[in-house]
Design a protein around this motif. Sequence first.
Motif, PDB file in Angstrom:
ATOM      1  N   VAL A 161      81.558  72.346  18.141  1.00  0.00           N
ATOM      2  CA  VAL A 161      82.887  72.349  19.205  1.00  0.00           C
ATOM      3  C   VAL A 161      82.697  71.474  20.144  1.00  0.00           C
ATOM      4  O   VAL A 161      83.998  70.417  21.044  1.00  0.00           O
ATOM      5  CB  VAL A 161      83.441  73.678  19.325  1.00  0.00           C
ATOM      6  CG1 VAL A 161      83.983  73.732  20.879  1.00  0.00           C
ATOM      7  CG2 VAL A 161      84.027  74.945  18.300  1.00  0.00           C
ATOM      8  N   ILE A 162      81.053  71.659  20.441  1.00  0.00           N
ATOM      9  CA  ILE A 162      80.640  70.748  21.400  1.00  0.00           C
ATOM     10  C   ILE A 162      80.612  69.560  21.626  1.00  0.00           C
ATOM     11  O   ILE A 162      81.865  68.652  22.202  1.00  0.00           O
ATOM     12  CB  ILE A 162      79.744  71.180  22.158  1.00  0.00           C
ATOM     13  CG1 ILE A 162      80.202  72.588  22.513  1.00  0.00           C
ATOM     14  CG2 ILE A 162      79.015  70.289  23.208  1.00  0.00           C
ATOM     15  CD1 ILE A 162      78.356  73.481  23.821  1.00  0.00           C
ATOM     16  N   HIS A 163      80.453  68.971  20.958  1.00  0.00           N
ATOM     17  CA  HIS A 163      80.014  67.634  20.053  1.00  0.00           C
ATOM     18  C   HIS A 163      81.324  66.674  19.950  1.00  0.00           C
ATOM     19  O   HIS A 163      81.669  65.880  20.898  1.00  0.00           O
ATOM     20  CB  HIS A 163      79.354  67.435  18.761  1.00  0.00           C
ATOM     21  CG  HIS A 163      78.381  66.505  18.201  1.00  0.00           C
ATOM     22  ND1 HIS A 163      77.604  65.715  18.656  1.00  0.00           N
ATOM     23  CD2 HIS A 163      79.429  65.303  17.824  1.00  0.00           C
ATOM     24  CE1 HIS A 163      77.037  64.908  18.623  1.00  0.00           C
ATOM     25  NE2 HIS A 163      78.324  64.193  17.143  1.00  0.00           N
ATOM     26  N   PHE A 164      82.878  67.620  19.056  1.00  0.00           N
ATOM     27  CA  PHE A 164      83.709  67.184  18.848  1.00  0.00           C
ATOM     28  C   PHE A 164      84.469  67.180  20.508  1.00  0.00           C
ATOM     29  O   PHE A 164      85.446  65.865  20.331  1.00  0.00           O
ATOM     30  CB  PHE A 164      84.614  67.812  18.453  1.00  0.00           C
ATOM     31  CG  PHE A 164      83.763  67.733  16.091  1.00  0.00           C
ATOM     32  CD1 PHE A 164      82.977  66.426  16.335  1.00  0.00           C
ATOM     33  CD2 PHE A 164      84.109  69.011  15.998  1.00  0.00           C
ATOM     34  CE1 PHE A 164      83.085  66.663  15.245  1.00  0.00           C
ATOM     35  CE2 PHE A 164      84.013  68.489  14.517  1.00  0.00           C
ATOM     36  CZ  PHE A 164      82.866  67.336  14.527  1.00  0.00           C
ATOM     37  N   PHE A 165      84.201  68.061  20.921  1.00  0.00           N
ATOM     38  CA  PHE A 165      85.251  67.913  22.764  1.00  0.00           C
ATOM     39  C   PHE A 165      84.455  66.337  23.150  1.00  0.00           C
ATOM     40  O   PHE A 165      85.641  65.753  23.730  1.00  0.00           O
ATOM     41  CB  PHE A 165      84.782  68.640  23.881  1.00  0.00           C
ATOM     42  CG  PHE A 165      85.007  68.512  25.053  1.00  0.00           C
ATOM     43  CD1 PHE A 165      86.740  68.647  24.984  1.00  0.00           C
ATOM     44  CD2 PHE A 165      84.818  68.641  25.774  1.00  0.00           C
ATOM     45  CE1 PHE A 165      87.303  69.038  26.105  1.00  0.00           C
ATOM     46  CE2 PHE A 165      84.736  68.395  27.114  1.00  0.00           C
ATOM     47  CZ  PHE A 165      86.840  68.627  27.766  1.00  0.00           C
TER      48      PHE A 165
END
Length: 262
Positions: free
Chosen positions: A107-111
């Motif tokens: 989630v953090i990476h894609f954001f």
Amino acid sequence: MSAWTRLTHWVWAIALFFLLLSGLQIFNAHPALYIGKQSGFGFDNAVLRFKAENTADGPKGYTEVFGHRFDTTGVLALSGPKDNPQSRAFPAWATIPSYQDLATGRVIHFFFAWVLSGTLLVWLVASIVNGHLRRDLAPRVEDLKNLPGDIADHARLRFHHGRRYNTLQKLSYATVLLILLPLMILTGLAMSPSMDTVIPFLTDILGGRQTARTIHFTVMLLLVAFFIVHMVMIVAAGPINELRSVVTGWYRADPPDSDKET
């Protein structure tokens, strides 16, 4: 340095920080890299692998690069407290979250991947329109002629505080902004199964999903190396002047008669 340049600089810095640490979190879920379209027990195409093993001397962490094994206990493959080491490629302090949590890491990476991609696209369009790309980043013939001297000056830690980028700055910034970051984005898209329906040819162009993952990881290492050199150059060239420039836009340049365009 313009306000737009300073803003994008800090957005990229923050985005890349979270992308790096969340990316290592994702990598820890399967700590190996391959070349080709497939991987698994039936294939011998690993180029990098982290693993922990129980030995006669206790648990050991090993890093394998092209079949060559190195003992990296305490740093890579096996890290943490000596009385309770953890089998993980990268240690807890180098990942977001620090504990193993693939879902949160993704989630953090894609954001921040979307933050980086959107900002880079806007910057590229704006730089073409306002001439920044052609005027300040594109190396010219005279820049290439000055390259040997510029390398020699940097090796001797002799810096010219001019209002224009020197040759090495142009080449390094152009490489990062026009090659490495776009390649990072493309390989990230190639690893996404959902993008196969949108750009099905991308994975094949990059040599398969596993090769794309390996390229993605390699570009990450190159960006980390660029960051380290970038920080060293800031300290060597005068950290107060350099940091003041990227925060406020005010930069102390050498007198015109001593300014050297490189």
